[in-house]
Scaffold this motif. Structure first.
Motif, mmCIF file in Angstrom:
data_model
loop_
_atom_site.group_PDB
_atom_site.id
_atom_site.type_symbol
_atom_site.label_atom_id
_atom_site.label_comp_id
_atom_site.label_asym_id
_atom_site.label_seq_id
_atom_site.Cartn_x
_atom_site.Cartn_y
_atom_site.Cartn_z
ATOM 1 N N LEU A 1 -49.745 -24.991 -17.836
ATOM 2 C CA LEU A 1 -48.917 -24.447 -16.752
ATOM 3 C C LEU A 1 -48.624 -22.980 -16.996
ATOM 4 C CD1 LEU A 1 -47.102 -24.804 -14.235
ATOM 5 C CD2 LEU A 1 -45.249 -25.386 -15.819
ATOM 6 N N TYR A 2 -48.264 -22.638 -18.241
ATOM 7 C CA TYR A 2 -47.938 -21.250 -18.544
ATOM 8 C C TYR A 2 -49.175 -20.363 -18.584
ATOM 9 C CZ TYR A 2 -43.085 -22.433 -19.598
ATOM 10 O OH TYR A 2 -41.776 -22.829 -19.506
ATOM 11 N N VAL A 3 -50.340 -20.946 -18.804
ATOM 12 C CA VAL A 3 -51.571 -20.156 -18.713
ATOM 13 C C VAL A 3 -51.756 -19.652 -17.288
ATOM 14 C CG1 VAL A 3 -54.097 -20.243 -18.846
ATOM 15 C CG2 VAL A 3 -52.718 -21.294 -20.652
ATOM 16 N N VAL A 4 -51.492 -20.512 -16.316
ATOM 17 C CA VAL A 4 -51.666 -20.143 -14.904
ATOM 18 C C VAL A 4 -50.447 -19.402 -14.367
ATOM 19 C CG1 VAL A 4 -52.111 -21.039 -12.583
ATOM 20 C CG2 VAL A 4 -53.159 -22.149 -14.577
ATOM 21 N N PHE A 5 -49.252 -19.850 -14.761
ATOM 22 C CA PHE A 5 -48.007 -19.240 -14.281
ATOM 23 C C PHE A 5 -47.166 -18.815 -15.485
ATOM 24 C CE2 PHE A 5 -49.228 -22.464 -11.128
ATOM 25 C CZ PHE A 5 -49.355 -21.663 -9.992
ATOM 26 N N PRO A 6 -47.411 -17.639 -16.043
ATOM 27 C CA PRO A 6 -46.696 -17.207 -17.263
ATOM 28 C C PRO A 6 -45.183 -17.148 -17.097
ATOM 29 C CG PRO A 6 -48.584 -15.786 -16.824
ATOM 30 C CD PRO A 6 -48.411 -16.647 -15.616
ATOM 31 N N ASP A 7 -44.717 -16.893 -15.885
ATOM 32 C CA ASP A 7 -43.277 -16.761 -15.653
ATOM 33 C C ASP A 7 -42.701 -17.985 -14.936
ATOM 34 O OD1 ASP A 7 -43.295 -14.171 -16.755
ATOM 35 O OD2 ASP A 7 -43.977 -13.334 -14.842
ATOM 36 N N ALA A 8 -43.307 -19.142 -15.155
ATOM 37 C CA ALA A 8 -42.861 -20.355 -14.472
ATOM 38 C C ALA A 8 -41.380 -20.618 -14.717
ATOM 39 C CB ALA A 8 -43.684 -21.545 -14.948
ATOM 40 N N GLY A 9 -40.659 -20.889 -13.634
ATOM 41 C CA GLY A 9 -39.233 -21.183 -13.733
ATOM 42 C C GLY A 9 -38.984 -22.668 -13.907
ATOM 43 N N PRO A 10 -37.697 -23.063 -13.993
ATOM 44 C CA PRO A 10 -37.364 -24.478 -14.225
ATOM 45 C C PRO A 10 -37.954 -25.424 -13.188
ATOM 46 C CG PRO A 10 -35.433 -23.094 -14.566
ATOM 47 C CD PRO A 10 -36.502 -22.206 -13.998
ATOM 48 N N ALA A 11 -37.927 -25.051 -11.907
ATOM 49 C CA ALA A 11 -38.433 -25.959 -10.871
ATOM 50 C C ALA A 11 -39.918 -26.235 -11.059
ATOM 51 C CB ALA A 11 -38.168 -25.369 -9.487
ATOM 52 N N LEU A 12 -40.684 -25.197 -11.353
ATOM 53 C CA LEU A 12 -42.122 -25.380 -11.526
ATOM 54 C C LEU A 12 -42.406 -26.185 -12.792
ATOM 55 C CD1 LEU A 12 -44.825 -24.748 -10.277
ATOM 56 C CD2 LEU A 12 -44.864 -22.583 -11.535
ATOM 57 N N VAL A 13 -41.685 -25.914 -13.863
ATOM 58 C CA VAL A 13 -41.886 -26.658 -15.114
ATOM 59 C C VAL A 13 -41.555 -28.131 -14.915
ATOM 60 C CG1 VAL A 13 -41.062 -26.961 -17.468
ATOM 61 C CG2 VAL A 13 -41.519 -24.666 -16.603
ATOM 62 N N ARG A 14 -40.428 -28.415 -14.268
ATOM 63 C CA ARG A 14 -40.030 -29.808 -14.089
ATOM 64 C C ARG A 14 -40.948 -30.516 -13.095
ATOM 65 N NH1 ARG A 14 -36.152 -30.739 -17.264
ATOM 66 N NH2 ARG A 14 -34.554 -29.214 -17.819
ATOM 67 N N GLY A 15 -41.394 -29.816 -12.076
ATOM 68 C CA GLY A 15 -42.361 -30.415 -11.154
ATOM 69 C C GLY A 15 -43.667 -30.754 -11.855
ATOM 70 N N TYR A 16 -44.135 -29.849 -12.711
ATOM 71 C CA TYR A 16 -45.367 -30.081 -13.471
ATOM 72 C C TYR A 16 -45.207 -31.286 -14.398
ATOM 73 C CZ TYR A 16 -49.036 -29.223 -16.966
ATOM 74 O OH TYR A 16 -50.099 -29.354 -17.828
ATOM 75 N N CYS A 17 -44.099 -31.342 -15.128
ATOM 76 C CA CYS A 17 -43.862 -32.482 -16.027
ATOM 77 C C CYS A 17 -43.788 -33.784 -15.235
ATOM 78 C CB CYS A 17 -42.563 -32.276 -16.806
ATOM 79 S SG CYS A 17 -42.643 -30.953 -18.051
ATOM 80 N N GLY A 18 -43.181 -33.731 -14.052
ATOM 81 C CA GLY A 18 -43.102 -34.927 -13.220
ATOM 82 C C GLY A 18 -44.459 -35.421 -12.777
ATOM 83 N N ILE A 19 -45.364 -34.500 -12.433
ATOM 84 C CA ILE A 19 -46.715 -34.891 -12.009
ATOM 85 C C ILE A 19 -47.494 -35.482 -13.186
ATOM 86 C CG2 ILE A 19 -48.931 -33.979 -11.204
ATOM 87 C CD1 ILE A 19 -47.316 -31.970 -9.528
ATOM 88 N N VAL A 20 -47.372 -34.859 -14.359
ATOM 89 C CA VAL A 20 -48.069 -35.373 -15.546
ATOM 90 C C VAL A 20 -47.574 -36.788 -15.877
ATOM 91 C CG1 VAL A 20 -48.335 -35.091 -18.047
ATOM 92 C CG2 VAL A 20 -48.559 -33.111 -16.534
ATOM 93 N N THR A 21 -46.263 -36.980 -15.829
ATOM 94 C CA THR A 21 -45.698 -38.290 -16.136
ATOM 95 C C THR A 21 -46.138 -39.334 -15.118
ATOM 96 O OG1 THR A 21 -43.773 -37.242 -17.133
ATOM 97 C CG2 THR A 21 -43.559 -39.543 -16.525
ATOM 98 N N LEU A 22 -46.158 -38.963 -13.846
ATOM 99 C CA LEU A 22 -46.593 -39.887 -12.807
ATOM 100 C C LEU A 22 -48.043 -40.306 -13.019
ATOM 101 C CD1 LEU A 22 -46.151 -41.403 -10.158
ATOM 102 C CD2 LEU A 22 -46.751 -39.292 -8.932
ATOM 103 N N ALA A 23 -48.906 -39.341 -13.323
ATOM 104 C CA ALA A 23 -50.317 -39.660 -13.564
ATOM 105 C C ALA A 23 -50.465 -40.610 -14.757
ATOM 106 C CB ALA A 23 -51.106 -38.373 -13.805
ATOM 107 N N LEU A 24 -49.731 -40.345 -15.826
ATOM 108 C CA LEU A 24 -49.816 -41.199 -17.009
ATOM 109 C C LEU A 24 -49.268 -42.596 -16.709
ATOM 110 C CD1 LEU A 24 -50.476 -41.491 -19.999
ATOM 111 C CD2 LEU A 24 -48.241 -40.490 -20.540
ATOM 112 N N TYR A 25 -48.220 -42.659 -15.916
ATOM 113 C CA TYR A 25 -47.632 -43.942 -15.535
ATOM 114 C C TYR A 25 -48.629 -44.784 -14.734
ATOM 115 C CZ TYR A 25 -44.403 -47.156 -13.127
ATOM 116 O OH TYR A 25 -43.770 -48.255 -12.615
ATOM 117 N N VAL A 26 -49.328 -44.154 -13.807
ATOM 118 C CA VAL A 26 -50.329 -44.870 -13.009
ATOM 119 C C VAL A 26 -51.474 -45.358 -13.894
ATOM 120 C CG1 VAL A 26 -52.038 -44.617 -11.167
ATOM 121 C CG2 VAL A 26 -49.734 -43.685 -10.867
#
Length: 497
Positions: A94-119
């Motif tokens: 995420l930080y490779v693509v968005f070096p200045d990622a804020g909390p919303a982007l970080v938490r959204g990214y973590c949520g997508i990763v967790t959802l994919a792993l859950y499925v």
């Protein structure tokens, strides 16, 4: 039990029900995102994200043919060796693509990763155990609001639990292979070693559990196989071990070099034992500097002593821990273990207040936070009672049911070792959550079968080898249930006195 049976008959077929439960999980996840999206990193999250940013900088340096900043990696990826870099690696892209990622982007990214792993985990459960078991996991933990809430965090606990579930499912498949008199393949060993080391990188406290599961798998293969298949099974186990060690070695070697001490996984155990079971007024061979946190005060002192004496801070921390615990008694130890277990298992939604403090919420935020808490309690605590009952009982309906029960109890028992050696809190239960779901479902199904409300499955005992396995699994189940009862009585007695 009669109401459960009636409800089961009214529900749609398991594959359809599973689909609707996954949809409900996604909707719950979407509904919770506004609650957590603006929350800054809390506690350990900041360390994981610092490591992610350092790794992303190193990746950009490599692609621009520039030497990575070694000091930055030392300072942020290894730091004091408290954390394995699993979540730092996960978030680094995420930080490779968005070096200045804020909390919303970080938490959204973590949520997508967790959802994919859950499925992925649910699909694996369907393939190995069937749709009904996947339905159980889709309910718990899939519909526990706080577990879904944690899916937006940068901690590794929740993801480690899902990957550990994949490890257990691979072991079930390997057991079926062994019962047919066949040896696991090299690919089986490769996948098992890879999943195991990923689990460790996400949560270092799983090391004891992973080692135990490896020993159990190898012993089972040696007992069930003869001749060439046995040696092939040993070779497959060796492949799993080699893959595990080869992928662990870079971290271990790097952390050991940076800290000038032998580091296998992390360095937190010594300080944690001092703060948890020792005299906190003696951790620094006396009172520590009051101008820092409980964790950084001993670290700062250890660094100063290390510089003055030319020793590693890791070794100094071990001496400090032993000094602080020199007057520890069995009663005091068990009393603290009881409080740790309570923090581990009886505060499932406490992190709502940590991630989004009460004084930073508006009326809507407060209502949402309380909704998360109350709905979590309503789902979590009934399931926890079923888990306790499952740990104290024995499954008898089929050979494979016994195997799953033993694996689940071993996982829960090993994960619950943490309160005995380390401070515990309200986020660590997320690692055990999938196994809570399996244990609760196992107990309910066993009771329904014994009551005659569900048809009894085939025992699965066909060969003499099956009878031997059944006999050993039965003994192990009794030993595990007795061990749980003895430990529970000892801890409760220490807390009560």
């Amino acid at each position: 039990m009669s109401r459960l049976t009636t409800l089961a008959h009214r529900l749609p077929p398991a594959p359809v029900l599973l689909g609707w439960l996954v949809v409900a999980h996604v909707l719950l996840k979407v509904a919770l995102f506004p609650v957590v999206m603006s929350a800054p990193p809390h506690g350990d999250e900041q360390a994981y994200l610092n490591g992610s940013m350092a790794l992303s900088n190193a990746i950009r340096d490599l692609f621009s043919f520039t030497s990575p900043d070694r000091a930055e990696l030392d300072r942020n990826v290894v730091a004091s060796g408290w954390f394995m870099p699993g979540m730092s690696i996960v978030v680094a892209p995420l930080y490779v693509v968005f070096p200045d990622a804020g909390p919303a982007l970080v938490r959204g990214y973590c949520g997508i990763v967790t959802l994919a792993l859950y499925v992925v985990a649910l699909r694996s459960v369907v393939r190995v155990l069937g749709h009904r078991w996947a339905v159980a996991l889709a309910v718990f933990p899939g519909l526990v609001p706080m577990w879904v809430y944690f899916g937006y965090g940068a901690w590794g606990d929740l993801n480690a639990g899902l990957v550990l579930l994949l490890v257990v499912l691979r072991l079930v498949e390997m057991f079926r292979t062994l019962r047919r008199g066949e040896a696991p393949t090299v690919r089986d060993g490769l996948v098992l070693g890879l999943l195991s080391v990923v689990t460790l990188y996400l949560r270092s406290s799983t090391s004891v559990l992973l080692a135990g599961l490896g020993v159990v798998a190898l012993a089972t293969a040696v007992v069930l196989l003869r001749g060439a298949p046995r040696w092939r099974a040993v070779g497959s186990a060796a492949v799993a071990g080699v893959v595990f060690l080869l992928l662990l070695a870079p971290w271990s070697a790097y952390a050991s070099h940076v800290l000038d001490a032998r580091v296998l996984t992390t360095t937190t155990v010594a300080t944690s034992k001092a703060n948890t079971f020792g005299d906190r007024e003696q951790v620094c061979f006396g009172p520590c500097d009051p101008d820092s946190t409980l964790w950084f005060r001993p670290l700062r002192y250890a660094r100063e002593v290390g510089r003055a004496t030319g020793t590693s801070e890791v070794d100094v921390l071990k001496e400090m821990s032993a000094y602080a615990r020199r007057d520890m008694t069995i009663h005091g130890y068990l009393d603290q273990v009881g409080h740790n277990l309570a923090a581990y298992s009886l505060q499932p939604a406490v992190f709502v207040d940590h991630v989004v403090p009460e004084d930073e919420r508006g009326p809507v935020g407060s209502a949402a936070a309380w909704t998360v808490k109350v709905t979590t309690w309503l789902v979590y605590f009934p399931a926890l009672l079923l888990v306790v009952a499952a740990l104290l009982s024995v499954v008898r309906r089929s050979l494979e049911a016994r195997l799953v029960d033993v694996l689940v109890e071993l996982c829960l028992g090993a994960l619950l070792v943490q309160p005995f050696v380390h401070v515990a809190g309200g986020r660590y239960w997320t690692t055990a959550a999938p196994f809570f779901g399996l244990a609760a479902a196992t107990f309910v199904v066993e009771r329904l079968v014994r009551a005659g409300r569900l048809p009894a499955p085939a025992t699965g005992v066909v060969t003499d080898g099956d009878r031997t396995v059944e006999r050993w699994l039965s003994r192990i189940q009794v030993v595990l249930a007795a061990a749980v009862a003895i430990v529970a009585v000892a801890v409760l007695a220490a807390v009560a006195l």
